[in-house]
Design a protein around this motif. Structure first.
Motif, PDB file in Angstrom:
ATOM      1  N   LYS A 186       3.829   8.997  -3.376  1.00 42.30           N
ATOM      2  CA  LYS A 186       4.489   8.678  -4.835  1.00 42.30           C
ATOM      3  C   LYS A 186       5.859   8.389  -4.468  1.00 42.30           C
ATOM      4  O   LYS A 186       6.663   9.174  -4.007  1.00 42.30           O
TER       5      LYS A 186
ATOM      6  N   SER B  50      -0.587   0.013  -9.553  1.00 42.01           N
ATOM      7  CA  SER B  50      -0.082  -1.324  -9.137  1.00 42.01           C
ATOM      8  C   SER B  50      -1.232  -2.401  -9.014  1.00 42.01           C
ATOM      9  O   SER B  50      -1.062  -3.482  -9.237  1.00 42.01           O
ATOM     10  N   LYS B  51      -2.328  -2.101  -8.475  1.00 40.12           N
ATOM     11  CA  LYS B  51      -3.336  -3.207  -8.480  1.00 40.12           C
ATOM     12  C   LYS B  51      -3.876  -3.490  -9.740  1.00 40.12           C
ATOM     13  O   LYS B  51      -4.235  -4.508  -9.887  1.00 40.12           O
TER      14      LYS B  51
ATOM     15  N   ASN C 257      -8.938  -4.515  -6.433  1.00 40.24           N
ATOM     16  CA  ASN C 257      -9.047  -2.929  -6.051  1.00 40.24           C
ATOM     17  C   ASN C 257     -10.200  -2.561  -7.191  1.00 40.24           C
ATOM     18  O   ASN C 257     -10.000  -2.746  -8.200  1.00 40.24           O
TER      19      ASN C 257
ATOM     20  N   ALA D  19       7.384   0.466  -6.646  1.00 39.70           N
ATOM     21  CA  ALA D  19       6.262   0.185  -5.955  1.00 39.70           C
ATOM     22  C   ALA D  19       5.384  -0.637  -6.764  1.00 39.70           C
ATOM     23  O   ALA D  19       4.689  -1.542  -6.008  1.00 39.70           O
TER      24      ALA D  19
ATOM     25  N   SER E  29      -2.977   7.301  -9.400  1.00 43.71           N
ATOM     26  CA  SER E  29      -1.857   7.074  -8.469  1.00 43.71           C
ATOM     27  C   SER E  29      -1.282   5.946  -8.762  1.00 43.71           C
ATOM     28  O   SER E  29      -1.652   4.991  -9.467  1.00 43.71           O
TER      29      SER E  29
ATOM     30  N   TYR F  37      -0.740   3.382  -6.432  1.00 48.35           N
ATOM     31  CA  TYR F  37      -1.437   2.420  -5.925  1.00 48.35           C
ATOM     32  C   TYR F  37      -2.488   1.672  -6.741  1.00 48.35           C
ATOM     33  O   TYR F  37      -2.365   0.606  -6.952  1.00 48.35           O
ATOM     34  N   GLU F  38      -3.216   2.760  -7.189  1.00 49.30           N
ATOM     35  CA  GLU F  38      -4.188   2.158  -8.499  1.00 49.30           C
ATOM     36  C   GLU F  38      -3.479   1.455  -9.460  1.00 49.30           C
ATOM     37  O   GLU F  38      -4.026   0.583 -10.104  1.00 49.30           O
TER      38      GLU F  38
ATOM     39  N   VAL G   5       0.582  -1.255   0.059  1.00 41.20           N
ATOM     40  CA  VAL G   5       0.056  -0.087   0.064  1.00 41.20           C
ATOM     41  C   VAL G   5       0.795   1.239   0.149  1.00 41.20           C
ATOM     42  O   VAL G   5       1.863   1.372   0.693  1.00 41.20           O
ATOM     43  N   PHE G   6       0.482   2.078  -0.901  1.00 40.61           N
ATOM     44  CA  PHE G   6       1.409   3.428  -0.885  1.00 40.61           C
ATOM     45  C   PHE G   6       0.316   4.649  -0.801  1.00 40.61           C
ATOM     46  O   PHE G   6      -0.490   5.011  -1.275  1.00 40.61           O
TER      47      PHE G   6
END
Length: 347
Positions: free
Chosen positions: A93, A162-163, A128, A100, A157, A159-160, A89-90
């Protein structure tokens, strides 16, 4: 108690994983939870006992890392199902996006590889909504599991991204070399709800920033939220339902709610802890202007443009699921947990 299958739950100390472990134990399953350090297991056991678990002997632990092959073979031995909950989870940035993204992609591929080798029947992956609808801006239709987020979109982002890339990699693995291994993904929106202890999800930071006064003006951003108890329930239903194989399921409560509506709800229903909630609303034109210079504002602008007309019909029809509570109750339960565990002003 009747013995049922053994289920491996990865990331056993996390907010979602704790709720999943609780529900599995309550339903008679043997659970093996992965943790990065066995030193954290006493805390998890004490939490479960405090919430009424009597079959604590049905829970065991394995020390693993998403970035290493060590102990995964032993962790999966004898498991019929794997619930792959752990993921990086990040909140800031990173300097190098690949630093990441790589752990998320390689982590799920590692889990699938060892699950196949161990003869696991099905993996349920905690994905997600960021992998589904963050670039779906057409408000004339519902966002569904058929949608995929465009990882090249401005303002997305890390995070999004990466998911999305991790889930795509998982489906590619299943198609190319999965063999008999089955895969289901749960694509959850912002996860809130009652906490079992002081461990909460990243989505709580939004409420924290509202309640502690960090958010000086409230942007008109709509949100979809889901109760953590529903997320756990959906994982178990996805694990057991034959028709779920090969499917994605959006985990979301009915409807949507905006940040100004959340602010008004907190002021009305929890006046004792909402004195610092901003009264001013941030005009969208300010965000548009700021997005020319700020990556954070660019991400916020993407959230405003998103279509929040999100369908949860597939989870209802295929898995027989229905939300445990209206989204307003989930929000208030979240705030009550933050008060109970002194988390509003915690760093």
């Amino acid at each position: 108690m009747e013995d049922k299958a053994t289920v491996l739950v990865t990331g056993g100390t996390g907010f979602v994983a704790r709720q999943i472990i609780l529900q599995l134990l309550q339903n008679g399953y043997r659970v093996r939870a992965t943790v990065r350090s066995l030193a954290s297991t006493t805390e998890v056991k004490e939490m479960l006992i405090a919430h009424g678990v009597t079959a604590i002997d049905y829970l065991s632990f394995a020390e693993t890392e998403l970035t290493s092959d060590d102990n995964w073979q032993q962790a999966m031995r004898g498991c019929e199902y794997v619930l792959s909950v752990a993921s990086p989870v990040f909140f800031e940035k990173p300097k190098n996006e690949q630093e990441a993204i790589r752990p998320a992609v390689e982590g799920i591929l590692r889990i699938l590889k060892f699950a196949k080798r161990a003869g696991v029947q099905r993996v349920v992956m905690t994905s997600n909504f960021g992998a589904v609808g963050f670039t779906q801006t057409d408000r004339s239709r519902e966002t569904t599991e058929a949608d995929w987020t465009d990882t090249a979109a401005k303002g997305l982002s890390v995070y999004e991204k990466s998911k999305t890339l991790a889930e795509r990699a998982a489906w590619d693995f299943i198609r190319s070399e999965g063999g008999k291994l089955e895969l289901v993904t749960i694509n959850a929106v912002a996860i809130l709800g009652p906490a079992l202890d002081a461990h909460i999800s990243g989505s709580f930071h939004l409420l924290k920033n509202l309640l502690n006064g960090s958010m000086k003006a409230v942007p008109d951003i709509a949100l979809n939220i889901v109760d953590v108890r529903d997320v756990a329930d959906l994982h178990i239903r996805a694990m057991l339902t034959p028709e779920a194989n090969g499917q994605r399921f959006i985990a979301s409560a009915d409807g949507q709610i905006s940040l100004p509506e959340i602010a008004a709800l907190l002021k009305k229903e929890r006046p004792g802890v909402s004195q610092l909630v901003a009264k001013k609303q941030l005009p969208t034109w300010v965000l548009r202007l700021a997005s020319l210079f700020s990556g954070q504002a660019k991400e916020a602008l993407l959230l405003i443009r998103m279509n929040r007309n999100v369908s949860n019909q597939k989870a209802k029809s295929v898995l027989g699921w229905k939300p445990i509570a209206p989204q307003e109750e989930t929000l208030l339960a979240s705030v009550d947990s933050m008060v109970k565990y002194n988390l509003i002003n915690a760093k």
